[in-house]
Design a protein around this motif. Structure first.
Motif, PDB file in Angstrom:
ATOM      1  N   GLY A 193       2.573   2.338   2.249  1.00 46.35           N
ATOM      2  CA  GLY A 193       2.571   2.957   3.572  1.00 46.35           C
ATOM      3  C   GLY A 193       3.953   3.075   4.179  1.00 46.35           C
ATOM      4  N   GLY A 203      -1.747   6.407  10.168  1.00 46.48           N
ATOM      5  CA  GLY A 203      -2.068   5.277   9.305  1.00 46.48           C
ATOM      6  C   GLY A 203      -1.312   5.332   7.997  1.00 46.48           C
ATOM      7  N   ALA A 204      -1.511   4.304   7.176  1.00 44.90           N
ATOM      8  CA  ALA A 204      -0.803   4.196   5.902  1.00 44.90           C
ATOM      9  C   ALA A 204      -1.072   5.403   5.020  1.00 44.90           C
ATOM     10  CB  ALA A 204      -1.230   2.918   5.179  1.00 44.90           C
ATOM     11  N   ARG A 225       3.160  -6.685   3.420  1.00 43.27           N
ATOM     12  CA  ARG A 225       2.051  -6.030   4.102  1.00 43.27           C
ATOM     13  C   ARG A 225       2.478  -5.694   5.528  1.00 43.27           C
ATOM     14  NH1 ARG A 225      -0.140 -10.373   1.098  1.00 43.27           N
ATOM     15  NH2 ARG A 225      -1.549  -9.693  -0.579  1.00 43.27           N
ATOM     16  N   TYR A 226       1.999  -4.548   5.999  1.00 37.15           N
ATOM     17  CA  TYR A 226       2.416  -4.112   7.339  1.00 37.15           C
ATOM     18  C   TYR A 226       1.405  -3.116   7.895  1.00 37.15           C
ATOM     19  CZ  TYR A 226       5.359  -2.396  11.135  1.00 37.15           C
ATOM     20  OH  TYR A 226       5.848  -2.061  12.368  1.00 37.15           O
ATOM     21  N   ARG A 227       1.124  -3.249   9.207  1.00 38.06           N
ATOM     22  CA  ARG A 227       0.283  -2.297   9.922  1.00 38.06           C
ATOM     23  C   ARG A 227       0.903  -2.024  11.290  1.00 38.06           C
ATOM     24  NH1 ARG A 227      -1.742  -1.596   5.779  1.00 38.06           N
ATOM     25  NH2 ARG A 227      -3.933  -1.521   5.139  1.00 38.06           N
ATOM     26  N   ASP A 246       0.813  -1.218   0.000  1.00 41.50           N
ATOM     27  CA  ASP A 246       0.000   0.000   0.000  1.00 41.50           C
ATOM     28  C   ASP A 246       0.846   1.269   0.000  1.00 41.50           C
ATOM     29  OD1 ASP A 246       1.009   0.030   2.574  1.00 41.50           O
ATOM     30  OD2 ASP A 246      -0.933  -0.097   3.574  1.00 41.50           O
ATOM     31  N   ASN A 261       2.627  -8.057  12.960  1.00 45.13           N
ATOM     32  CA  ASN A 261       2.264  -6.762  12.382  1.00 45.13           C
ATOM     33  C   ASN A 261       2.338  -6.750  10.863  1.00 45.13           C
ATOM     34  OD1 ASN A 261       3.367  -6.122  15.222  1.00 45.13           O
ATOM     35  ND2 ASN A 261       2.277  -4.262  14.655  1.00 45.13           N
ATOM     36  N   GLY A 262       3.092  -7.678  10.302  1.00 41.87           N
ATOM     37  CA  GLY A 262       3.263  -7.659   8.860  1.00 41.87           C
ATOM     38  C   GLY A 262       3.714  -8.995   8.329  1.00 41.87           C
TER      39      GLY A 262
END
Length: 680
Positions: free
Chosen positions: A245, A605-606, A550-552, A243, A536-537
Motif C-alpha cells: 500500500g 485505501g491500500a 504494516r500501515y493504515r 500489502d 497507524n502502523g
C-alpha cells in the motif's frame, strides 16, 4: 503478464519485452529468500488457470487468454474489493513497469535525456546560472560550474572497480573475525548517526561507525536510475509495506537517506515541539533552545535559499499556481554548495554539491579519529555485563561483499555505549532481535504519506532536470484546528519511478508516458497521526526473523490526503495544466475546477491510490511512558542503560515537514548530552 502491463514501443519488438522479463526475474532474485518465494508464488497464482476461471470464466492460464480477456482480468484484480488481489496486481504492475522504463532505450523513446554529466546542457533549467558565484546561494554560477562539470565527466569505471576492491580487501585483511573495542558504537550514517558520530568523536570519544551500505564516492554516482536505485536504497529500492500500500524509499549507503534526498532543510514547526514537550515529556527541544542548534547545522551544511532564477518549470508552476489562488508558497532552503541543477539528487550527487552527511559529518568524524566499517550489517546487540551505562555491550556484525551483498565473514565491536541510528525500519527490528523490544518499540510508525498529482501541460516541463525541490506550498499545513494538515512540493520525475506512479497499464499507460516531457508532478504530503493516541502502523519481527511493515491511514489522515490531492490539482489548473491525473487506480478526468469535486468521493485505501514515503519516523519514539514509547526523552532505550536511539524513529509525533534538519538537531542535542555526562 508482462506483455500486457508494459507493451513495447513497437508490438513486433519482442526482444524489448523479453529483456524486461529478464529484469523482473533479476529483481525477484535480488530479494530476501522468503520474499522472493512469496512473490513467485503470488505471480504463479495470478497466472494460473484457476485465477482466470474465477475472474473471467475461462479455464486457461493468463498467457493463453486473448488480449481483451487479459485486460479484463488485470482490471478486475486492480479494482478488487479483496485487498490481497489488489496487492498481487500492484506487485506485477510495479515490477514490470520499473524494469521496462529503467531501460535506456525505452527511456530515450519517451524523450528522457539520460545522465547529465555525459551530455551538453539541453534545457534552460539545467546547469549553472548566469552571474558570479555567491556564498549566500546554494547553486553554481557560471565560473564555478564549468570546473564541476569537467571533473564530473571523468570516466569513473576504473575508480569504481578499485573502490570495490579496496573495501573488499579491507574487510578481509583487517576486520574479519576480529573484535574491535571503542567508547561508542554508532550504527548508521544518516542524518542521525553521522551527526552523533561526528559530535562524539570531536568531543574525544573513540567511535566506531557501522554502516550496512557501501561507501560511495562522487564518481560512483553514474546517474542511471536502475544501478543507483539498487545500490543506494534499502531493499534495492523495493521496500514497501507488507500489502504494498505504501512504497518506502530509504537510503542505504554511507550517508543514508541524506545521500539520496532532495536537499530541503526545514526547521521543526514550533507547535510540533510544543506537542512533544506537553504530551511526551521531551525537554531541551523547545523552539528557543533549538534555534541556535538549527543555525549551527545550517551553517555546517551550507543551507541556503534557492534564488528565484534557479527554479525549474515544475517548481515555477507551484509558485505561480499558488500566487494565482492567493495561497502561501515560497522558495526553500537546501543544503548545497555549487549545485549544477542536474536533477539527479535522488541518485547521489556526482558533483559533490549536495552537503549530505557523506561529504560533511562522516568526513568530520573520520578526521576526529572515528573508524568507519561499511557493508557491515548489525545482527544483534549483546549485553556482556549488567549494570549502568558503563556496562560493556557487544555488537555482532555480518560483513558483506560490496558488489554482491553476500555475507563474507563476521566481526564484533565491544563498547559501553551503543547508538542505534539505522532508520525507523531497521532500528526497531535490531532492538527486537537483541531482546530489547516491547513497549513502544516498533509501534507508532509515521510515514508522512505522499501521493502525486501530475499536470499535463502544452509545453516542455522536463521535470527530470533542474533542482528537484526548490519551492513548497505550506498554506494548508497548520490550518486544521488539530494541528494536522498537508504540504505540497515538487518531486523530480525520472522514468522508472515515474512509470510506477503513473496510473493505468498497457496501452493506456503507454499513452501517458509518451507525454513524459510535458508532465509536471506535484506531491501532497500529509502530516499523519492526527489521532495521536493510535498507532497507524508498526515494524515488527516475526518468529522466523522476517521484518513486517504494516500501515493504515487514519480517518482524519485520509481526509487530509483527499484535500491535499484536490489542492494540488487546483494549483495545477490555476497554472495552466490542460489535464490533471491523480494516482488512483481509476483516476478521474480533471480538466476544469468543477471536476475537482469527484476527488472527495474516491477511495484512498491500500492499492486504491499510489502512496509513497521517504520520511519514516516514530517507531522508537521518545517519551516518559515505556508502554507507548521506545526511549526516554534522552533517547536511551527504556530499561537498557547505555543503548541509545538517534534517528527518525525517535520523533514522538510526525513533524509535518521533511525531517532531515529535525533529525540532525535532535542528534546534536542528544550526542552533546551523552558527551556532557562523561559516561565512558
Amino acid at each position: 503478464m508482462v506483455r500486457r502491463i508494459a507493451p513495447p514501443p513497437d508490438e513486433t519488438a519482442g526482444p524489448v519485452v523479453e529483456r524486461t522479463i529478464e529484469l523482473v526475474e533479476l529483481k525477484i532474485a535480488g530479494m530476501p529468500d522468503w520474499k522472493a518465494r512469496a512473490v513467485s508464488h503470488a505471480l504463479a497464482l495470478f497466472g494460473s488457470r484457476a485465477a482466470a476461471l474465477l475472474t473471467v470464466g475461462r479455464l486457461l492460464p493468463f498467457e493463453k487468454l486473448s488480449p481483451v480477456q487479459q485486460d479484463a482480468m488485470l482490471a478486475r484484480w486492480a479494482d478488487s474489493p479483496l485487498g490481497a488481489q489488489r496487492t498481487v496486481f500492484q506487485l506485477l504492475r510495479r515490477l514490470t513497469l520499473l524494469s521496462h522504463y529503467e531501460r535506456p532505450e525505452v527511456q530515450a523513446g519517451i524523450g528522457y535525456l539520460g545522465p547529465f554529466f555525459e551530455r551538453a546542457r539541453a534545457v534552460a533549467w539545467e546547469g549553472s546560472l548566469a552571474g558570479i558565484e555567491r556564498d549566500d546561494e546554494p547553486v553554481a554560477r557560471e565560473e564555478d560550474a564549468s570546473r564541476q562539470r569537467a571533473a564530473a565527466a571523468a570516466d569513473g569505471s576504473a575508480h569504481r572497480d578499485a573502490h570495490a576492491a579496496r573495501h573488499a580487501a579491507a574487510a578481509d585483511a583487517t576486520l574479519s573475525d576480529r573484535t574491535l573495542t571503542a567508547d561508542v558504537v554508532v550504527i548508521g550514517t544518516g542524518a542521525g548517526g553521522a551527526v552523533a558520530a561526528a559530535r562524539l568523536a570531536e568531543a574525544g570519544f573513540d567511535v566506531v561507525i557501522l554502516e550496512a551500505g557501501t561507501h560511495h564516492d562522487a564518481a560512483d554516482f553514474d546517474e542511471r536510475e536502475r544501478t543507483m536505485r539498487e545500490q543506494l536504497y534499502a531493499e534495492r529500492g523495493l521496500r514497501a509495506t507488507d500489502d504494498l500500500g505504501v512504497a518506502i524509499l530509504q537510503g542505504e549507503s554511507v550517508g543514508g537517506s541524506t545521500t539520496v534526498n532532495w536537499m530541503i532543510m526545514l526547521r521543526t514547526p514550533d507547535y510540533v515541539l510544543e506537542e512533544w514537550s506537553a504530551e511526551h515529556g521531551v525537554t531541551g527541544l523547545s523552539s528557543r533552545e533549538l534555534r541556535p542548534v538549527f543555525e549551527r547545522i545550517e551553517s555546517e551544511t551550507h543551507a541556503r535559499r534557492v534564488p528565484e532564477d534557479a527554479h525549474s518549470p515544475a517548481n515555477r508552476i507551484l509558485l505561480d499556481g499558488a500566487q494565482a489562488l492567493g495561497w502561501r508558497a515560497r522558495s526553500v532552503v537546501i543544503n548545497a554548495r555549487g549545485c549544477v541543477r542536474s536533477g539527479f539528487c535522488g541518485q547521489g550527487c556526482r558533483y559533490g554539491a549536495k552537503q549530505s552527511t557523506l561529504v560533511t559529518f562522516v568526513p568530520r568524524a573520520l578526521a576526529a579519529g572515528a573508524r568507519l566499517v561499511a557493508n557491515a550489517r548489525v545482527e544483534r546487540i549483546e549485553l556482556l555485563e549488567r549494570g549502568g551505562r558503563r556496562a560493556r555491550k557487544r555488537v555482532h556484525v555480518q560483513l558483506r561483499d560490496p558488489l554482491t551483498g553476500i555475507a563474507r565473514s563476521r566481526m564484533r565491536v565491544d563498547a559501553p555505549l551503543v547508538i542505534v541510528a539505522a532508520g525507523a525500519v531497521e532500528t526497531p527490528v535490531l532492538l527486537q532481535r537483541s531482546g530489547m523490544g516491547g513497549g513502544g518499540v516498533g509501534q507508532y510508525l509515521r510515514l508522512h504519506p505522499t501521493t502525486a498529482v501530475v499536470g499535463l501541460h502544452d509545453r516542455d516541463i522536463y521535470a527530470a532536470g533542474g533542482v528537484p525541490l526548490s519551492a513548497v506550498c505550506d498554506h494548508f499545513l497548520d490550518r486544521d484546528p488539530s494541528g494536522y494538515g498537508y504540504w505540497i512540493e515538487c518531486p523530480p520525475l525520472h522514468p522508472g519511478i515515474g512509470a510506477v506512479a503513473t496510473p493505468g497499464f498497457g496501452t493506456e499507460h503507454r499513452a501517458l508516458m509518451t507525454r513524459f516531457r510535458r508532465m509536471a508532478p506535484m506531491i501532497a504530503l500529509v502530516r499523519d497521526g492526527a489521532d495521536r493516541a493510535r498507532s497507524n502502523g508498526s515494524v515488527t519481527l516475526d518468529r522466523r526473523g522476517r521484518t513486517h511493515i504494516r500501515y493504515r491511514l487514519g480517518r482524519a489522515d485520509g481526509a487530509h490526503l483527499r484535500a491535499g490531492i484536490e489542492a494540488a490539482a487546483r494549483l495545477q489548473l490555476a497554472a495552466g495544466a490542460r489535464e490533471v491525473v491523480t494516482l488512483h487506480t481509476r483516476p478521474p478526468r480533471i480538466r476544469h475546477p468543477r471536476d475537482l469535486d469527484t476527488i472527495r468521493e474516491l477511495p484512498v485505501g491500500a492499492n486504491q491510490i499510489g502512496l509513497f514515503s521517504a520520511h519514516v519516523n516514530g517507531t522508537c519514539r521518545m517519551g516518559t511512558d515505556p508502554r507507548t514509547s521506545g526511549t526516554t526523552p534522552d533517547g536511551e532505550r527504556h530499561g537498557v542503560p547505555g543503548v541509545y536511539v538517534c534517528d527518525g524513529s525517535l520523533l514522538p509525533t510526525a513533524p509535518g515537514v521533511n525531517p532531515q534538519e529535525t533529525i540532525m538537531a535532535i542528534a546534536t542535542v542528544l550526542a552533546e548530552r551523552i558527551a556532557g555526562r562523561g559516561a565512558v
